[in-house]
Structure formats: structure tokens, C-alpha cells
Design a protein around this motif. Sequence first.
Motif, PDB file in Angstrom:
ATOM      1  N   LYS A  82      79.065  28.729  81.042  1.00 21.42           N
ATOM      2  CA  LYS A  82      78.211  29.199  79.946  1.00 21.42           C
ATOM      3  C   LYS A  82      76.767  28.732  80.157  1.00 21.42           C
ATOM      4  O   LYS A  82      75.826  29.507  79.957  1.00 21.42           O
ATOM      5  CB  LYS A  82      78.742  28.673  78.615  1.00 21.42           C
ATOM      6  N   ALA A  83      76.585  27.502  80.593  1.00 20.04           N
ATOM      7  CA  ALA A  83      75.242  26.964  80.817  1.00 20.04           C
ATOM      8  C   ALA A  83      74.558  27.675  81.978  1.00 20.04           C
ATOM      9  O   ALA A  83      73.364  27.972  81.908  1.00 20.04           O
ATOM     10  CB  ALA A  83      75.316  25.467  81.085  1.00 20.04           C
ATOM     11  N   ILE A  84      75.301  27.966  83.020  1.00 20.53           N
ATOM     12  CA  ILE A  84      74.724  28.667  84.175  1.00 20.53           C
ATOM     13  C   ILE A  84      74.291  30.068  83.771  1.00 20.53           C
ATOM     14  O   ILE A  84      73.189  30.526  84.096  1.00 20.53           O
ATOM     15  CB  ILE A  84      75.734  28.690  85.342  1.00 20.53           C
ATOM     16  N   LEU A  91      75.848  31.273  90.371  1.00 19.32           N
ATOM     17  CA  LEU A  91      76.705  30.276  91.008  1.00 19.32           C
ATOM     18  C   LEU A  91      77.101  30.791  92.382  1.00 19.32           C
ATOM     19  O   LEU A  91      77.811  31.781  92.502  1.00 19.32           O
ATOM     20  CB  LEU A  91      77.949  30.016  90.148  1.00 19.32           C
ATOM     21  N   ASN A  92      76.615  30.143  93.445  1.00 17.26           N
ATOM     22  CA  ASN A  92      76.966  30.537  94.815  1.00 17.26           C
ATOM     23  C   ASN A  92      78.292  29.929  95.243  1.00 17.26           C
ATOM     24  O   ASN A  92      79.104  30.596  95.854  1.00 17.26           O
ATOM     25  CB  ASN A  92      75.877  30.112  95.800  1.00 17.26           C
ATOM     26  N   SER A  93      78.476  28.641  94.939  1.00 16.84           N
ATOM     27  CA  SER A  93      79.733  27.999  95.327  1.00 16.84           C
ATOM     28  C   SER A  93      80.053  26.867  94.366  1.00 16.84           C
ATOM     29  O   SER A  93      79.171  26.278  93.745  1.00 16.84           O
ATOM     30  CB  SER A  93      79.660  27.468  96.768  1.00 16.84           C
ATOM     31  N   TRP A 105      82.226  17.500  91.630  1.00 20.75           N
ATOM     32  CA  TRP A 105      82.030  18.948  91.613  1.00 20.75           C
ATOM     33  C   TRP A 105      80.820  19.242  92.492  1.00 20.75           C
ATOM     34  O   TRP A 105      79.696  18.890  92.146  1.00 20.75           O
ATOM     35  CB  TRP A 105      81.745  19.462  90.210  1.00 20.75           C
ATOM     36  N   ASP A 106      81.044  19.879  93.620  1.00 22.69           N
ATOM     37  CA  ASP A 106      79.938  20.335  94.451  1.00 22.69           C
ATOM     38  C   ASP A 106      79.545  21.721  93.961  1.00 22.69           C
ATOM     39  O   ASP A 106      80.352  22.651  94.000  1.00 22.69           O
ATOM     40  CB  ASP A 106      80.336  20.384  95.924  1.00 22.69           C
ATOM     41  N   ILE A 107      78.325  21.856  93.512  1.00 22.99           N
ATOM     42  CA  ILE A 107      77.857  23.095  92.908  1.00 22.99           C
ATOM     43  C   ILE A 107      76.632  23.568  93.665  1.00 22.99           C
ATOM     44  O   ILE A 107      75.751  22.779  94.006  1.00 22.99           O
ATOM     45  CB  ILE A 107      77.509  22.882  91.418  1.00 22.99           C
ATOM     46  N   GLU A 108      76.590  24.870  93.922  1.00 22.80           N
ATOM     47  CA  GLU A 108      75.412  25.473  94.529  1.00 22.80           C
ATOM     48  C   GLU A 108      74.956  26.621  93.650  1.00 22.80           C
ATOM     49  O   GLU A 108      75.716  27.546  93.372  1.00 22.80           O
ATOM     50  CB  GLU A 108      75.720  25.975  95.937  1.00 22.80           C
ATOM     51  N   LEU A 109      73.740  26.508  93.175  1.00 23.26           N
ATOM     52  CA  LEU A 109      73.174  27.516  92.280  1.00 23.26           C
ATOM     53  C   LEU A 109      72.018  28.215  92.961  1.00 23.26           C
ATOM     54  O   LEU A 109      71.351  27.655  93.825  1.00 23.26           O
ATOM     55  CB  LEU A 109      72.675  26.860  90.991  1.00 23.26           C
TER      56      LEU A 109
END
Length: 157
Positions: A82-84, A91-93, A105-109
Amino acid sequence: MNNDFFYRPIWQQYGISFCFVMTIFFFNYLFFLNDITQEVNQQKLLLQTNNQEINRLQTTIERYRQNRNTMLRLISEKDLAKAINKNHLILNSFKYYKVNSIQNWDIELKGKFLNFLSFIKWMKDNDYYIDIKNLMINREINDLTISFTIVFDIGKA
């Protein structure tokens, strides 16, 4: 002038002069001793007030830490999505892994830097606990690729 000081014997002249000098020395000694005592008392009072202020600030900081730890909550995947979406990021990954009691949590935006800042501000304003590690920002043609790791220590929760 009827001064008979100089007509006295020499030992009396020296004795009176010595007593006069010692009296002046004694009064000066008492004056400086009193001044030093007042200075020491002022420094003690200043030290006590500083210690009280330090103790008050330490309790305020400790109270703030306790309140912050109880007010903050862990973000869920749904809230993260929801925040993204709300902050116009893509969200890429997303990679989840757990080591002992620590979740990562590895996050890529992908998106604009201002949108990323508003994403962080939204998390803070909604009292979400985020511990961001390994923040990397790569520039692309129109957007930025922002990758980071959110760390949750489940043992503390």
C-alpha cells in the motif's frame, strides 16, 4: 606632631610594624578565604543543578525510547505494498530471508527520489518500525533504482 613611634626602642618599632603587617595579612587572608569559599559553594551549586538537569534529560530520553519502542509496529507485506503504491513507486524485486531471529526484506524500488522520501516519511508518520540497511541508489535514464534491506529483529518483538 606628637608621634612617639620613632622614639621607641627599635625592637618595639619592629614588633608594632610586624603586628600591623600580620593584621593586614590576616584580614586579606580571611577575605580571600571567604571569596574562595563562596566560589566553591557556587561551583557546587552549579554542579548539582547540572547533575539534576542531566538526570532529568536521561529520564526523558529513556521515557522517549520506551514510548517509541511501544508505539512502533512492524510493517506487513500488505502495508508495504500500500505504501509503495501510494507513493508512486514500482516494486522491482522483493526477497525475504530469515537468519536466526532476524528477518530481512531485500526490496528494490523504481521511481523518483522525492517519491522515495515521501515513502519513508509515510512509514515514519504511521509509526512503522523500519531499520534500513544496505541502501543503494542507482541512476537510470528517467528514474532511480533504490535498493535496501529492512531488518526486523523478531526476538525483540
